[in-house]
Design an enzyme around this catalytic site. Structure first.
Site, short mmCIF file in Angstrom:
data_model
loop_
_atom_site.label_atom_id
_atom_site.label_comp_id
_atom_site.label_asym_id
_atom_site.label_seq_id
_atom_site.Cartn_x
_atom_site.Cartn_y
_atom_site.Cartn_z
N CYS A 111 -71.06 -26.93 37.99
CA CYS A 111 -70.58 -25.79 37.19
C CYS A 111 -70.45 -24.51 38.01
CB CYS A 111 -71.52 -25.55 36.01
SG CYS A 111 -71.70 -27.00 34.98
N HIS A 247 -70.95 -18.43 33.33
CA HIS A 247 -70.68 -19.83 33.00
C HIS A 247 -70.93 -20.05 31.51
CE1 HIS A 247 -70.58 -24.08 32.96
NE2 HIS A 247 -71.88 -24.27 32.95
N ASN A 277 -68.46 -26.57 27.13
CA ASN A 277 -68.77 -26.34 28.54
C ASN A 277 -67.78 -27.15 29.38
OD1 ASN A 277 -69.80 -26.38 31.12
ND2 ASN A 277 -71.91 -26.85 30.52
N1 ACO Z 1 -77.47 -33.41 17.20
C1 ACO Z 1 -78.59 -33.46 16.47
N2 ACO Z 1 -79.82 -33.54 17.01
C2 ACO Z 1 -79.90 -33.57 18.34
C3 ACO Z 1 -78.75 -33.54 19.18
C4 ACO Z 1 -77.49 -33.46 18.54
N3 ACO Z 1 -76.34 -33.40 19.23
N4 ACO Z 1 -79.14 -33.58 20.47
C5 ACO Z 1 -80.48 -33.66 20.47
N5 ACO Z 1 -80.93 -33.66 19.18
C6 ACO Z 1 -82.30 -33.71 18.72
C7 ACO Z 1 -83.25 -34.36 19.71
O1 ACO Z 1 -83.22 -35.75 19.59
C8 ACO Z 1 -84.56 -33.77 19.28
O2 ACO Z 1 -85.03 -34.47 18.18
P1 ACO Z 1 -86.59 -34.78 18.01
O3 ACO Z 1 -87.26 -33.43 17.89
O4 ACO Z 1 -86.64 -35.58 16.75
O5 ACO Z 1 -86.99 -35.52 19.23
C9 ACO Z 1 -84.20 -32.36 18.82
O6 ACO Z 1 -82.78 -32.39 18.56
C10 ACO Z 1 -84.50 -31.31 19.85
O7 ACO Z 1 -83.98 -31.74 21.12
P2 ACO Z 1 -84.08 -30.85 22.37
O8 ACO Z 1 -83.44 -31.51 23.54
O9 ACO Z 1 -85.50 -30.38 22.51
O10 ACO Z 1 -83.17 -29.64 21.91
P3 ACO Z 1 -83.05 -28.23 22.51
O11 ACO Z 1 -83.47 -27.21 21.54
O12 ACO Z 1 -83.64 -28.12 23.90
O13 ACO Z 1 -81.47 -28.08 22.65
C11 ACO Z 1 -79.84 -28.13 24.38
C12 ACO Z 1 -80.75 -28.95 23.51
C13 ACO Z 1 -78.81 -27.44 23.48
C14 ACO Z 1 -79.12 -29.01 25.36
C15 ACO Z 1 -80.71 -27.07 25.09
O14 ACO Z 1 -81.76 -27.68 25.80
C16 ACO Z 1 -79.93 -26.26 26.03
O15 ACO Z 1 -79.23 -25.37 25.61
N6 ACO Z 1 -80.09 -26.49 27.34
C17 ACO Z 1 -79.35 -25.79 28.32
C18 ACO Z 1 -78.61 -26.74 29.07
C19 ACO Z 1 -77.13 -26.64 28.90
O16 ACO Z 1 -76.58 -25.80 28.21
N7 ACO Z 1 -76.51 -27.54 29.58
C20 ACO Z 1 -75.13 -27.62 29.59
C21 ACO Z 1 -74.71 -28.41 30.78
S1 ACO Z 1 -75.46 -27.95 32.22
C22 ACO Z 1 -74.70 -26.71 32.86
O17 ACO Z 1 -73.63 -26.36 32.48
C23 ACO Z 1 -75.36 -26.07 33.95
#
Ligand code: ACO
Length: 320
Positions: A111, A247, A277
């Site tokens: 990215c 980004h 993204n």
């Molecule tokens: N829909 C519904 N539920 C979901 C989904 C979905 N698409 N994806 C995960 N869940 C669930 C999980 O299974 C989990 O359930 P559980 O509590 O029963 O186990 C719950 O949601 C929470 O999951 P987490 O992974 O802890 O969710 P989090 O709040 O961390 O959000 C996210 C996930 C949005 C990816 C977050 O971690 C984030 O914003 N990370 C930043 C990374 C990013 O933006 N990456 C993009 C690509 S990398 C880059 O560009 C550099």
């Protein structure tokens, strides 16, 4: 001597996939995706491949700059989803454009790819090896994600953004680029595994893997740090910055960076709501939108910042 962006262009596929569309293939909802990421829809390539998107963005950037492909000395493409192991996307673009005088190669920084490629071109120009170049950030992550994995497939979209950059007296003022290879496992995608007649295995392809929470923590710490570094080293007041073009991974990351920098959200344009993204393409697509909407005026100070797999991250301060 520095270098200046003199034209921008972008391309995204026509096919729109909404959060409701994804809820039909994995256990998710518009509420979850919008609430956690700010993404409402994304463009997914059906007919287009990576080089096709790159070529279209490049044509639009050249037109915007009023330049011909023959005037380019160098083409650099930031991508991690090339159509071929070889040749590079950059060579495919060079051939399609007829940029007969340009050298061409790809840069792999996920990215951060557009930012790293732009900074590399800036270094070539400062070293007086080249005068005019084309930088493209392009990714087609729809071919790398596991469409059964709801934790990743909802985040990404496909697209390309490009900028024509030329040697000038004002423009890019300062750049920083950082890497932390010890954390490569946080965000990765295995390429073809070795399988041959000696080990009797079939080669396999892997999918994108991400530890979302680690990426989140990394981004909200490192992005403000490198923005402060680029401002401090160029003795630039943060208040003089018109836009921080970050980004576009997640609106919560952008909000957190704004808070840590103590800057108003109005300085942080966002478009992940419409594109998701797009990896290396997010920064140049957003820059192109600002440019075409007439929001950038000569002399405006802008900070670009990218972060992603590697881990890689960086920031560039420029004057429009
Ligand atoms: N829909 C519904 N539920 C979901 C989904 C979905 N698409 N994806 C995960 N869940 C669930 C999980 O299974 C989990 O359930 P559980 O509590 O029963 O186990 C719950 O949601 C929470 O999951 P987490 O992974 O802890 O969710 P989090 O709040 O961390 O959000 C996210 C996930 C949005 C990816 C977050 O971690 C984030 O914003 N990370 C930043 C990374 C990013 O933006 N990456 C993009 C690509 S990398 C880059 O560009 C550099």
């Amino acid at each position: 001597m520095t270098s200046r962006i003199i034209g921008t262009g972008s391309y995204t596929p026509a096919q729109i996939v909404t959060n409701d569309d994804l809820a039909k293939i994995v256990d998710t909802s518009d509420e979850w995706i919008t609430g956690r990421t700010g993404i409402r829809e994304r463009r997914i390539a059906t007919e287009e491949n990576t080089s096709h998107m790159a070529v279209e963005a490049a044509r639009r950037a050249l037109e915007n700059a009023g330049m011909k492909p023959e005037e380019l000395d160098l083409i650099l493409v930031g991508t991690t989803s090339a159509d071929h192991c070889f040749p590079s996307v950059a060579c495919e673009v060079q051939g399609a454009l007829g940029a007969v005088h340009a050298s061409a190669f790809d840069i792999s920084a996920a990215c951060s790819g557009f930012l790293f490629a732009m900074n590399a071109l800036q270094a070539f120009i400062q070293a007086r090896m080249y005068r005019t170049g084309l930088v493209i950030g392009v990714d087609c992550l729809s071919k790398l994600v596991d469409w059964n994995d709801r934790s990743t497939c909802v985040l990404f979209g496909d697209g390309a953004g490009a900028a024509v950059i030329r040697a000038e007296e004002t423009g890019i003022r300062h750049t920083v680029m950082k890497s932390d290879g010890a954390k490569w496992q946080v965000l990765s995608c295995i390429s073809r595994t070795n399988g041959n007649f000696l080990n009797n295995k079939d080669p396999k392809l892997g999918y994108l893997y991400m530890d979302g929470q680690e990426v989140f923590k990394f981004a909200v710490k490192k992005v403000p740090e490198c923005i402060h570094e680029v401002l401090d080293e160029s003795q630039t007041e943060i208040e003089s910055i018109k836009y921080f073009v970050l980004h576009q991974a997640n609106y919560r990351i952008v909000e957190s960076v704004a808070k840590r920098l103590k800057q108003p959200m109005s300085k942080f344009p966002m478009n992940m709501e419409r594109y998701g993204n797009t990896s290396a393409a997010t920064v140049p697509i957003l820059l192109d939108e600002l440019n075409r909407e007439g929001k950038l005026e000569s002399g405006d100070r802008i900070v670009l910042s990218g972060f992603g797999a590697g881990l890689t991250w960086g920031a560039t301060l420029l004057e429009w």
